[in-house]
Design a protein around this motif. Structure first.
Motif, PDB file in Angstrom:
ATOM      1  N   GLN A   1      27.778 -48.233  78.070  1.00 49.66           N
ATOM      2  CA  GLN A   1      28.610 -49.463  77.452  1.00 49.66           C
ATOM      3  C   GLN A   1      28.187 -49.651  76.073  1.00 49.66           C
ATOM      4  N   LEU A   2      28.935 -49.783  75.310  1.00 53.55           N
ATOM      5  CA  LEU A   2      29.024 -50.131  73.976  1.00 53.55           C
ATOM      6  C   LEU A   2      27.963 -51.553  73.529  1.00 53.55           C
ATOM      7  N   ILE A   3      26.974 -51.337  73.008  1.00 51.12           N
ATOM      8  CA  ILE A   3      26.189 -52.685  72.798  1.00 51.12           C
ATOM      9  C   ILE A   3      26.259 -52.892  71.468  1.00 51.12           C
ATOM     10  N   LEU A   4      26.109 -52.142  70.467  1.00 52.60           N
ATOM     11  CA  LEU A   4      26.283 -52.013  68.845  1.00 52.60           C
ATOM     12  C   LEU A   4      26.988 -51.020  68.486  1.00 52.60           C
ATOM     13  N   GLY A   5      27.966 -51.123  67.498  1.00 56.44           N
ATOM     14  CA  GLY A   5      28.629 -50.328  66.632  1.00 56.44           C
ATOM     15  C   GLY A   5      28.710 -50.480  65.272  1.00 56.44           C
ATOM     16  N   ARG A   6      28.498 -49.465  64.393  1.00 63.56           N
ATOM     17  CA  ARG A   6      28.845 -49.483  62.969  1.00 63.56           C
ATOM     18  C   ARG A   6      29.886 -48.524  62.577  1.00 63.56           C
ATOM     19  N   TRP A   7      30.682 -48.871  61.685  1.00 66.42           N
ATOM     20  CA  TRP A   7      31.895 -47.982  61.388  1.00 66.42           C
ATOM     21  C   TRP A   7      31.222 -46.988  60.217  1.00 66.42           C
ATOM     22  N   VAL A   8      31.677 -46.018  60.273  1.00 63.38           N
ATOM     23  CA  VAL A   8      31.303 -44.856  59.535  1.00 63.38           C
ATOM     24  C   VAL A   8      32.617 -44.315  58.654  1.00 63.38           C
ATOM     25  N   THR A   9      32.317 -43.784  57.375  1.00 65.23           N
ATOM     26  CA  THR A   9      33.280 -42.907  56.825  1.00 65.23           C
ATOM     27  C   THR A   9      33.678 -41.640  57.537  1.00 65.23           C
ATOM     28  N   GLN A  10      34.805 -41.048  57.158  1.00 60.32           N
ATOM     29  CA  GLN A  10      35.314 -39.635  57.922  1.00 60.32           C
ATOM     30  C   GLN A  10      34.304 -38.666  57.407  1.00 60.32           C
ATOM     31  N   GLU A  11      33.792 -38.897  56.512  1.00 62.21           N
ATOM     32  CA  GLU A  11      32.576 -37.834  55.658  1.00 62.21           C
ATOM     33  C   GLU A  11      31.462 -37.772  56.656  1.00 62.21           C
ATOM     34  N   VAL A  12      30.956 -38.869  56.999  1.00 63.09           N
ATOM     35  CA  VAL A  12      29.858 -39.272  57.914  1.00 63.09           C
ATOM     36  C   VAL A  12      29.880 -38.796  59.166  1.00 63.09           C
ATOM     37  N   PHE A  13      31.137 -39.061  59.844  1.00 61.91           N
ATOM     38  CA  PHE A  13      31.527 -38.752  61.067  1.00 61.91           C
ATOM     39  C   PHE A  13      31.714 -37.163  61.325  1.00 61.91           C
ATOM     40  N   ASP A  14      32.095 -36.536  60.180  1.00 59.53           N
ATOM     41  CA  ASP A  14      32.493 -35.056  60.256  1.00 59.53           C
ATOM     42  C   ASP A  14      30.943 -34.119  60.066  1.00 59.53           C
ATOM     43  N   ASN A  15      30.122 -34.924  59.142  1.00 57.58           N
ATOM     44  CA  ASN A  15      28.834 -34.234  58.878  1.00 57.58           C
ATOM     45  C   ASN A  15      27.524 -34.769  59.736  1.00 57.58           C
ATOM     46  N   GLY A  16      27.849 -35.755  60.269  1.00 60.52           N
ATOM     47  CA  GLY A  16      26.593 -36.552  61.003  1.00 60.52           C
ATOM     48  C   GLY A  16      26.315 -36.189  62.360  1.00 60.52           C
ATOM     49  N   LYS A  17      26.924 -35.155  63.029  1.00 59.96           N
ATOM     50  CA  LYS A  17      26.913 -34.903  64.355  1.00 59.96           C
ATOM     51  C   LYS A  17      25.591 -34.479  64.893  1.00 59.96           C
ATOM     52  N   ASP A  18      25.097 -33.300  64.057  1.00 58.82           N
ATOM     53  CA  ASP A  18      23.753 -32.943  64.462  1.00 58.82           C
ATOM     54  C   ASP A  18      22.649 -34.038  64.385  1.00 58.82           C
ATOM     55  N   LEU A  19      22.924 -34.790  63.232  1.00 55.46           N
ATOM     56  CA  LEU A  19      21.840 -36.011  63.062  1.00 55.46           C
ATOM     57  C   LEU A  19      21.769 -36.851  64.102  1.00 55.46           C
ATOM     58  N   VAL A  20      23.029 -37.272  64.722  1.00 58.15           N
ATOM     59  CA  VAL A  20      23.199 -37.992  65.783  1.00 58.15           C
ATOM     60  C   VAL A  20      22.374 -37.585  67.070  1.00 58.15           C
ATOM     61  N   ARG A  21      22.817 -36.019  67.475  1.00 58.73           N
ATOM     62  CA  ARG A  21      22.517 -35.324  68.429  1.00 58.73           C
ATOM     63  C   ARG A  21      20.809 -35.176  68.450  1.00 58.73           C
ATOM     64  N   GLN A  22      20.303 -34.839  67.398  1.00 61.59           N
ATOM     65  CA  GLN A  22      19.039 -34.567  67.264  1.00 61.59           C
ATOM     66  C   GLN A  22      17.980 -35.763  66.828  1.00 61.59           C
ATOM     67  N   GLY A  23      18.676 -36.790  66.310  1.00 66.13           N
ATOM     68  CA  GLY A  23      17.665 -37.751  65.889  1.00 66.13           C
ATOM     69  C   GLY A  23      17.442 -37.484  64.294  1.00 66.13           C
ATOM     70  N   PRO A  24      16.686 -38.612  63.794  1.00 74.63           N
ATOM     71  CA  PRO A  24      16.404 -38.809  62.324  1.00 74.63           C
ATOM     72  C   PRO A  24      15.147 -37.694  62.188  1.00 74.63           C
ATOM     73  N   ASN A  25      15.111 -37.093  61.227  1.00 78.78           N
ATOM     74  CA  ASN A  25      14.037 -36.103  60.970  1.00 78.78           C
ATOM     75  C   ASN A  25      12.697 -36.450  60.271  1.00 78.78           C
ATOM     76  N   LYS A  26      13.046 -37.317  59.525  1.00 78.47           N
ATOM     77  CA  LYS A  26      12.030 -38.058  58.534  1.00 78.47           C
ATOM     78  C   LYS A  26      10.937 -38.846  59.531  1.00 78.47           C
ATOM     79  N   ALA A  27       9.660 -38.764  59.037  1.00 84.44           N
ATOM     80  CA  ALA A  27       8.898 -39.612  59.920  1.00 84.44           C
ATOM     81  C   ALA A  27       8.980 -41.300  59.578  1.00 84.44           C
ATOM     82  N   HIS A  28       8.402 -41.936  60.405  1.00 78.57           N
ATOM     83  CA  HIS A  28       8.940 -43.394  60.711  1.00 78.57           C
ATOM     84  C   HIS A  28       8.172 -43.928  59.500  1.00 78.57           C
TER      85      HIS A  28
END
Length: 82
Positions: free
Chosen positions: A55-82
């Protein structure tokens, strides 16, 4: 709940948002996953934070460019150290 005021318009912003979700920086309870999706009524893309029941608990709109190019980032998670 999708926040109309906060549009994620770059991959860096998406990565920062994912890092906040991952580290608990948004204070969300029961966040179990993140996905890119489109709104059924208007086709607008967004990033969704989902609970254990998908169930959706929070959402943020994204641009079409982010939607098209951010799929791997969402799948794999952020790469940079915290």
């Amino acid at each position: 709940m999708i926040d109309d005021k906060e549009l994620i318009s770059t991959l860096d912003e998406l990565e920062a948002f994912l890092r906040l979700v991952e580290t608990g920086g948004l204070g969300l309870n029961n966040a179990a996953g993140v996905a890119l999706a489109t709104n059924n009524s208007n086709g607008r893309p967004f990033v969704a934070v989902l609970d254990d029941n998908h169930q959706l608990i929070l959402g943020r709109w994204v641009t079409q460019e982010v939607f098209d190019n951010g799929k791997d980032l969402v799948r794999q998670g952020p790469n940079k150290a915290h």
